[in-house]
Design an enzyme around this catalytic site. Sequence first.
Site, PDB file in Angstrom:
ATOM      1  N   ASP A  37      21.296  56.064  21.837  1.00  0.00           N
ATOM      2  CA  ASP A  37      21.882  54.744  22.089  1.00  0.00           C
ATOM      3  C   ASP A  37      20.656  53.844  22.218  1.00  0.00           C
ATOM      4  O   ASP A  37      19.971  53.853  23.235  1.00  0.00           O
ATOM      5  CB  ASP A  37      22.697  54.763  23.387  1.00  0.00           C
ATOM      6  CG  ASP A  37      23.325  53.409  23.674  1.00  0.00           C
ATOM      7  OD1 ASP A  37      22.835  52.399  23.125  1.00  0.00           O
ATOM      8  OD2 ASP A  37      24.287  53.349  24.453  1.00  0.00           O
ATOM      9  N   HIS A  38      20.371  53.095  21.163  1.00  0.00           N
ATOM     10  CA  HIS A  38      19.074  52.416  21.116  1.00  0.00           C
ATOM     11  C   HIS A  38      18.877  51.438  22.276  1.00  0.00           C
ATOM     12  O   HIS A  38      17.755  51.068  22.590  1.00  0.00           O
ATOM     13  CB  HIS A  38      18.866  51.717  19.772  1.00  0.00           C
ATOM     14  CG  HIS A  38      19.740  50.523  19.560  1.00  0.00           C
ATOM     15  ND1 HIS A  38      20.986  50.614  19.019  1.00  0.00           N
ATOM     16  CD2 HIS A  38      19.544  49.218  19.844  1.00  0.00           C
ATOM     17  CE1 HIS A  38      21.521  49.409  18.966  1.00  0.00           C
ATOM     18  NE2 HIS A  38      20.674  48.533  19.464  1.00  0.00           N
ATOM     19  N   HIS A  80      26.984  51.051  24.945  1.00  0.00           N
ATOM     20  CA  HIS A  80      25.969  50.148  25.497  1.00  0.00           C
ATOM     21  C   HIS A  80      26.361  49.615  26.873  1.00  0.00           C
ATOM     22  O   HIS A  80      25.600  49.701  27.842  1.00  0.00           O
ATOM     23  CB  HIS A  80      25.745  48.943  24.588  1.00  0.00           C
ATOM     24  CG  HIS A  80      25.278  49.275  23.204  1.00  0.00           C
ATOM     25  ND1 HIS A  80      24.522  50.380  22.933  1.00  0.00           N
ATOM     26  CD2 HIS A  80      25.441  48.633  22.026  1.00  0.00           C
ATOM     27  CE1 HIS A  80      24.251  50.399  21.624  1.00  0.00           C
ATOM     28  NE2 HIS A  80      24.805  49.357  21.065  1.00  0.00           N
TER      29      HIS A  80
END
Lengths: 486, 465
Positions: free
Chosen positions: A174-175, A237
Amino acid sequence: MVIFGATGDLSGRKLLPALYNLAKQRLLPAGSAVVGAAIDDLTDDSFRKRAAEKITEFSRTQPIDQRVLDSFLSACFYTKVDFGRLDDFKTLQRRLVELDTSRHVGGNRIFYCATPPPTYETIVEQVKAAAIASGDGFHRIVIEKPFGSDLKSARELTKILQRVFHEDSVFRIDHYLGKETVQNIVAFRFANSIFEPVWNTNLIDSVQITVAEEIGVEGRGAYYDRAGALRDIVQNHALQLLALVAMEPPLAFEANSVRDEKVKVLRAIRPISEQEAERSTVRGQYTKGWVLGEHVPGYREEKNVAPGSLTETFAALRLFVDNWRWANVPFYIRAGKRMPKHVTEIRIQFKLPPHITFGREATQELDPNAITLRIQPEEGISLRFGAKVPSAGLRIRSVTMDFQYMTAFLTETPEAYERLLLDCMIGDPTLFTRADEVEAAWQLIDPIEAAWRDDKPPLAMYAAGTWGPPAAAKLLSQDGREWHRP
Amino acid sequence: MAPPVSATIKPEPDVVWNRENVSMSVVLEALGDIRKKFALEEAEDAEHPHPRSCVMTLIAVASSEAEERRAQRAARTIGMLHPAQLIVIRDQPELRPGQIDAAIVTDTHRPQSAYAVQCELVVLHVRGAAGEHLAALVDPLLPSGVPTYLWWVGTPPFGRQEFTDALRVCDSLVIDSTRFEAPYRSFMELTRLGESSHHKLGVADLQWARLEPWRETVAQFFSPADRRPFMNGISEVGVDYVGEGRGNRVGASLLIGWFASALGWKLQKAAAGAGGIVAAHFAADGWRPVEVAFRSVPKEQMAQGEISAIRVAGSAKGKTFKLTVMRDPERPRRAAPDIGAGAYQVLHATGGGDDAGLELAQRKAAWHRDVLHKNEESLHHTATGDPPGERPSQPGVFVHERRGADNSLVLLTMIDIGGADTLRHVQRVEPEDEATLLLRLLANGAHDHVYTRSLLAAAELFRAI
């Protein structure tokens, strides 16, 4: 590192530039190689040429250091792989064995799936069948979100991955978690003694998390129309940000300690029943409007979106974390596309003082204290507090003390992918999502999705360039609050 | 209030970037580059770049070149004093659709004991329909957590999409009611703004800031403890404002609204006559009547709607009292250099045109003679420094400042209490340009409850006439 889908958008925009920048910082392990694997008919040279173009265009560091680039490209290779053909994987295996020998990398392999999620199962099965992930050295797999489309599919995906890879070798990326400012949430909370004593229901009134994008679906209409804002942003996110803000201090900044605490928070979030979804959630879809001074079409007019689509491009939720620290503190989350600007931030709103010493008139422009953690684009932290207006009388007004990453440190902030790729190479999964985190998040999202399928609440339209439908404002106003304007 | 700090800006701004037909993403990128470049240039070796702060966002919307020039000048002056995000928008809806031309102007302020500050002003020329969606234009430029002020330089287009849209993103609206093209209609729209805008919107009027010396002077009269009972004994209030015919009576109405809302007067009836004369009847506590009159007076080289004189009379505790505050009636006033031609009109000759003008001319002439006669001693003394001589000095004459050949406001205050000698007080108020007035309003936060209640009381009076 084998990149499946190496000719795709993610690889060109993010992965190859990130690897180049790691090379520039001399952070790539000696002898390491990048092997592109995709359906396109390319040679090593044509892949290198393509990689050079992408790196030149998308690298965060400019101008390009030609010596570093040449050196990096010399360690890039390409093998054509049709994911449905076992023979192609066997060819890939032979290439990897050659490289193991010639570059002395000890059989250590990372498989990066820069491909659509439906391909994950096929890739994993073929990797197993071709015995690519066996033998000496470590074998890790990196997959991109979404990790399933609901709890059931997420569990199935985990099972598939675990047929070949141990959970410790599965890196769910999950960047957002690779962003410096997200990691700084943990530093801010646990490296300072002044914030933690006030970080609870005694002094905090509410928390707002905003993940806003000014762009539309940008050619991802087919994917987005199946996913929507809830699955695309909130499930991963936004809930990850919530978990970092709300978690208890971990014993150490170490993979399982951090992830254990995050899972506890996600499990403590009060489930939203299908009935409750009508009161505590808002779903919206953008219509045509004006963003950044330009006229933009509505969602249903976007390419590859069904004309009568009911997919939400905006989601707002009111959540409660049912534990001692956060009892009765609402966490408001909103995420959407075609918002007025690109911004991600967390706002911690404190309660008003128990007694206003200066009277209502003197404090009419005094807002409650607030800490804003800005994740992007102007990464930083601001603290809002009251100060006396210089004048003969006594009037108090809110002022902001600001810390900006850009101007506080001389070093450039690295791209999230650089940090995450490096962590994967050294085997630190702290900033990656564990299977139980993913499942806890889906357990929360699934009932909301079910309610939304029953049109509860109804889809509310909003003009592009606004902060969502009026129902989103009402979600807070009925609690006597309002959204902070980022 | 603390005195304003002075700052100077270069007459010609440094346009460091400009581009035609751009999207706001390009503007944002350019702004980021300019800030980053400045931060790196200012940082010395081995030193961290200096922190950048921002205390507010000021968005000025102009509809003509003259307004744009004024807005830019005021914004840049403010930016030099307070780090702020400054945006000037020139709205040109009549031109071809959908185009934005942008420029970024910088001024660098180097205080002796602090870090250099670079102020960036973003100038947007918005054409066609894009101007109806100002919120979409400016929202990405707004820094988080600081107040946003929208200054509509000319007459706001109340009720229109572009205006409603712009209000969405601002905390406060700043207008100048002296510049309203149709003062009555615009003022009534202004008072109804609360019905259509978000509930926290503050409203500030530059005209209200200009009234401050008048309000202070009146308030000072009632300030001594022995004069406080006079407040409940006011029976007459008269206001002269600059104009022709009905003109712009917003300022005068705000002053009356200020009296009425502060002293709890209830409007009973009001009527307007020819020549801008308004007569209103208020009831104070115990149904004590208060008669209010205001009228327009022609004044050369003064803006329409500016206050020219206030008269307050009444009786309390067995004494009559009369307070007269007059603006320097004879001294020509220079137009401020940043105000374009046409902002100050030369009005018709005194006494011409209508009955009110004639009456006013007669009154004015008598008044001037009286003022000069009564001030003879004082003026001689202050002009020459000579001792007062054989003539007995006038009691209670205070001269703070010599009248100079400038554009400052000189107020002559005359106080008559119980038939005693008239007390006179001449005071000079420092000249204030738009930037200074704006700063004063912004310092007060544009949520001035005294203004709000005065505005509502003035609106009631407006409706009645």
